[in-house]
Design an enzyme around this catalytic site. Structure first.
Site, short mmCIF file in Angstrom:
data_model
loop_
_atom_site.label_atom_id
_atom_site.label_comp_id
_atom_site.label_asym_id
_atom_site.label_seq_id
_atom_site.Cartn_x
_atom_site.Cartn_y
_atom_site.Cartn_z
N GLU A 1 43.44 43.12 72.01
CA GLU A 1 44.60 43.47 71.18
C GLU A 1 44.11 44.30 70.00
O GLU A 1 43.17 43.92 69.30
CB GLU A 1 45.29 42.20 70.66
CG GLU A 1 46.39 42.49 69.66
CD GLU A 1 47.05 41.22 69.12
OE1 GLU A 1 47.15 40.22 69.88
OE2 GLU A 1 47.44 41.21 67.95
N GLU B 1 49.66 45.79 60.54
CA GLU B 1 50.42 44.57 60.34
C GLU B 1 50.61 44.41 58.85
O GLU B 1 49.73 44.80 58.06
CB GLU B 1 49.64 43.34 60.83
CG GLU B 1 49.56 43.18 62.31
CD GLU B 1 48.83 41.88 62.62
OE1 GLU B 1 49.48 40.94 63.06
OE2 GLU B 1 47.60 41.81 62.38
#
Lengths: 608, 270
Positions: B150, B155
């Site tokens: 990932e 974020e």
């Protein structure tokens, strides 16, 4: 005082410089008062509530500011509050927030903290309401609504806090300073709470833009509402020949036509606007003519008004009605907009309208009347508890439609209490509620209760009318105007519970019966009135609901005649044809009798 | 806008000893060729291009105890008619969840190994709001997570609207142990303006950029765990509400919250 002396000395070298040279120092209180800082307690607060605390401070700095909030009923003051201000203005335009650290002896919500209180005009006051503090130090941020305004500011910091649940406590504030944080974002501004308000108005009308809101997103991602003074906003009128608006958001209608009032806060356009349609010259509501002694007024320039809690209760959640009250040529006018229903409350104290006969109000519907247009006027009496609810409220509603309702002209509405049978009491009136159908807005003026004379006091204030019958024609039983039949007993003991007396009313002897059940008058001698035509008497009663008068001849033979009670309007004079009393023997009358109830004043009892 | 370099200064001192990071970065220019993109042109309220994007639907918590129900409703995901895609997190009861939002992905439609992945976007904000622009290994259905790998390009925790993180999750370094670095803005926030978030990925390393400023380089040779970044990855854009990474939203969290995406572009090196 030490601070003041010391820092005045510091500042002497920069006095006389122009505004651009005002100090840009953002420090307010770090370890001590910053340069030129003064403190003054607000009126009514505990003067000694604030002190510099050298034992408790944030991050072990030298000192903090401590505020001791008083208990409820502290004789020294009701709250803690004061302002920190400089005598020399500072240029704070490069900062975007005032920040400080705070903690408290218990979890609490400080009523208000802010900037811009200079103990003068407070032009650029900005504050946060309900600041949550607790027992650990935390940093707080007051965003400056528009820093560019603060080029010459004296109000560095202020606070006001009352007891929490009636208990005092302490809070500490430290490291108070203006900062450029840079991560305050998403300014939002509103006028009129973000609503579009459409109003119809007139030349000479003044309005004030209310509902100013500013919200900023703090570096923590949460929104913070800031109470910003109107001076932070820039107001604009789309047509200055129709309406002007000043820096305080005060609008003056100066011409006929349409104008839209908007605002910006810094670079942020405010949501909400006022769309004004001016119809030109204003026609005032009719000037009231009732004597002040006969009036209890709630809203009128013609009278002194009784205390009113509010003219718009903003009753959530169903009320849509807004208020856009205005002043025109010195006359205040209520203006309800977005109208569905609205309440006026006057509960402290409630109003005793027992001595009043009518509710009066003048209304003006600025829009056209369409089918189904109706205005309901509800009067609410709160009952003996003087409070809404409690299972003792009574009310009555009157509905008005065309042709009473008229468009674009003042209509006077008078509601007689006698037409409101469900309003069983008016001793504790607390509310007037308007509810409308197809009425988007309307104006109200001259709201008052009045007595048209039909409601009288328990005791007459004037004497009964002076008789005019020539003395030669009169056989008088009770009157100051004539010689009365000698030896008459005004209170023979017939077993009655009525209390009688002769009282002076405006200097005139008046026969008073209190708590009437029945009451006789025994003549000093039997009278032959067969040659007379009428029995005359004057009576006055505010509270009797039944009253009869009798003539009696030996036998006894008696006959009743019913008097209209109460004697609305005051003294009633009545001339009763003696024929009415048949079969009583008019040649040998020896008694008069009353029966019924209430308190009754009688005068000028005579035959003629 | 002035970027905060002290967040990553020590890293560069170790990794880029030959670079002068105090002034402007000297990063070798690469010859990128655009191979996939979406500019989100279209009419107001339209769904994102079905040939490019598919939806994740539901309120499973998505492995992170997230609180929202992901939908494909236009209230949660739609073009704004001005060349942007808007993903909107709302506070509304739906399907047993207290919030709705959207999560779109290119899984099954597009995946690529290596290259430059970038998006220009404006983040949402507020405590408990968790926007992300990220990649997942296209073999996730065969090998599972975190073996698929990932790559989190951006974020953000809504309670820190001026700090983003770029991260790498793989076997032995996933979840709270992910390889990660923050990048903060001084005097600005990622929700106040558009910013370009990108990675540049090859067989040796993954470089993380904000507005073409390199703030993190993760080298295969330095990763203590298996390097699982030699197969195609697909793209995900989402706005989560709550969850392990960000914490609960509070009563003070402003809703609705929007992530506004101007474009997503993927390049390969010529």
């Amino acid at each position: 005082m030490l601070f003041l002396l010391f820092f005045i000395a510091c500042e002497t070298d920069i006095t006389g410089l122009d505004e651009a040279a005002y100090p840009t120092n953002g420090d307010v209180f770090l370890d001590t008062f910053s340069s030129g800082l003064n403190y003054a307690a607000f009126g009514g607060s505990v003067p000694t509530a604030f002190q510099v605390d050298k034992k408790v401070s944030y991050n072990n700095s030298l000192a903090s500011m401590r505020v001791d909030v008083p208990n409820t009923n502290d004789p020294n003051g009701a709250y803690a509050g004061g302002s920190y201000f400089t005598s020399m203005p500072r240029n704070l335009s490069s900062f975007d927030a005032l920040t400080f650290w705070a903690k408290s002896s218990q979890a609490a919500s400080i009523d208000v903290v802010g900037i811009g209180n200079d103990l003068g005009e407070n032009k650029y006051q900005a504050s946060i309401s309900g600041l949550k503090v607790n027992t650990t130090w935390k940093k707080y941020i007051i965003p400056i609504p528009d820093p560019s305004k603060l080029t010459a500011e004296k109000g560095m910091f202020f606070f006001s806090e009352g007891p929490e649940n009636e208990k005092g406590y302490s809070f500490w504030i430290d490291e108070v300073k203006f900062e450029k944080i840079g991560t305050i974002a998403h300014a939002q501004a509103k006028i009129l709470d973000g609503q579009t308000q459409n109003i119809t108005s007139f030349i000479g009308v003044s309005n004030l833009i209310s509902g100013l809101v500013s919200v900023f997103n703090l570096p923590s991602g949460v929104n913070q509402a800031v109470n910003a003074s109107p001076h932070y906003f820039t107001f604009a009128s789309s047509d200055n020949t129709v309406a002007t608006v000043n820096q305080q958001g005060a609008i003056n209608i100066v011409g006929t036509g349409s104008s839209t009032i908007t605002a910006t806060l810094g670079n942020t356009p405010a949501t909400g606007s006022m769309v004004i349609t001016s119809r030109g010259n204003y026609v005032a509501a009719p000037t009231p003519t009732k004597a002040p002694k006969d009036v209890i007024s709630l809203f009128s320039e013609a009278y002194s008004n009784a205390p009113v809690d509010y003219y718009n209760g903003y009753w959530a959640p169903y009320q849509t009605t807004q208020s856009s009250d205005f002043i025109v040529n010195g006359d205040r006018v209520l203006n309800y907009t977005n109208f569905n229903f609205v309440g006026i409350q006057f509960s402290s104290p409630t109003i005793n309208a027992s001595a009043m006969s009518h509710l009066h109000l003048d209304i003006y519907l600025p829009n056209n009347i369409v089918a189904g247009t109706a205005l309901k006027v509800q009067l609410v009496d709160f009952g003996a508890d003087n409070a809404f609810g409690g299972n003792n409220d009574v009310s009555a509603t009157t509905t008005f439609t065309t042709p009473v309702l008229q468009s674009q002209k003042w209509v006077s509405i008078d509601i007689p209490f006698r037409n409101l049978p469900t309003l069983t009491s008016r001793k504790n009136l607390g509310q007037i509620i308007f509810e409308g159908t197809n009425i988007s807005s309307f104006y109200v003026d001259n709201v008052y209760f009045y007595n048209d004379g039909s409601v009288i006091s328990l005791e007459p204030s004037t004497a009964a009318p002076t008789p005019t019958a020539p003395a030669a024609n009169v056989i008088s039983i009770f009157s100051n105007a004539y010689t009365n039949v000698a030896g008459t007993d005004l209170n023979p003991g017939w077993g009655q519970s009525t209390q009688t007396s002769v009282v002076k009313i405006a200097g005139n002897d008046t026969y008073k019966m209190s708590g009437l059940n029945y009451q006789g008058i025994q003549f000093g001698s039997n009278q032959n009135v067969a040659g007379k035509t009428n029995l005359h008497l004057d009576y006055y009663t505010a509270n009797s609901t039944l009253l009869n008068v009798y003539l009696i001849s030996p036998g006894p033979v008696e006959k009743a005649y019913k008097l209209t009670v109460p004697s609305t309007g005051g003294w009633r004079s009545i001339d009763i044809p003696l024929s009415t009393f048949a079969p009583v023997n008019m040649s040998n009358i020896f008694q008069i009798k009353f029966d019924g109830n209430g308190d009754v004043y009688v005068d000028n009892i005579y035959f003629y | 806008m002035h970027t905060v370099r002290f967040f990553v200064l020590s890293f560069f001192l170790l990794s880029f000893t030959s670079c002068d990071v105090d002034t402007t970065q000297k990063i070798e220019k690469k010859n990128w060729q655009l191979v996939w993109s979406d500019d989100f042109e279209g009419v107001l309220g339209a769904s994102p291009d079905a040939k490019k994007w598919t939806f994740d639907i539901g309120n499973s918590g998505w492995g992170n105890s997230e609180l929202q129900y992901y939908t494909n409703k236009s209230e949660n995901v739609a073009l704004d008619g001005s060349g942007n895609l808007v993903i909107t997190a709302r506070k509304e009861s739906f399907g047993g969840a207290a919030f709705t939002s959207a999560r779109i992905k290119t899984q099954g439609l597009f995946a690529q190994k290596y290259g430059r992945f970038e998006a220009r976007l404006k983040t949402p904000y507020g405590p408990g709001i968790w926007p992300a622009f990220w990649l997942l290994g296209d073999n996730i259905n065969e090998v599972g997570w975190p073996q698929c790998g990932e790559i989190d390009i951006m974020e953000l925790r809504g309670q820190q609207p001026n700090i983003i993180h770029g991260s790498l999750h793989g076997p032995g370094y996933s979840g709270g142990s992910a390889i990660t670095a923050p990048h903060g803005l001084m005097n600005n926030r990622y929700d106040a303006n558009f910013h370009v978030f990108a990675i540049e990925w090859n067989e040796d390393s993954i470089d993380y950029y904000v507005d073409d400023y390199l703030y993190q380089r993760i080298k295969k040779s330095e990763v203590k765990g298996t390097w699982v970044y030699d197969h195609p990855f697909f793209i995900i854009l989402n706005v989560a509400v709550g969850g392990n990474y960000v914490g609960f939203p509070t009563e003070q969290t402003p809703f609705p919250q929007k992530m506004v995406i101007d474009y997503v572009k993927v390049y390969q090196e010529n």
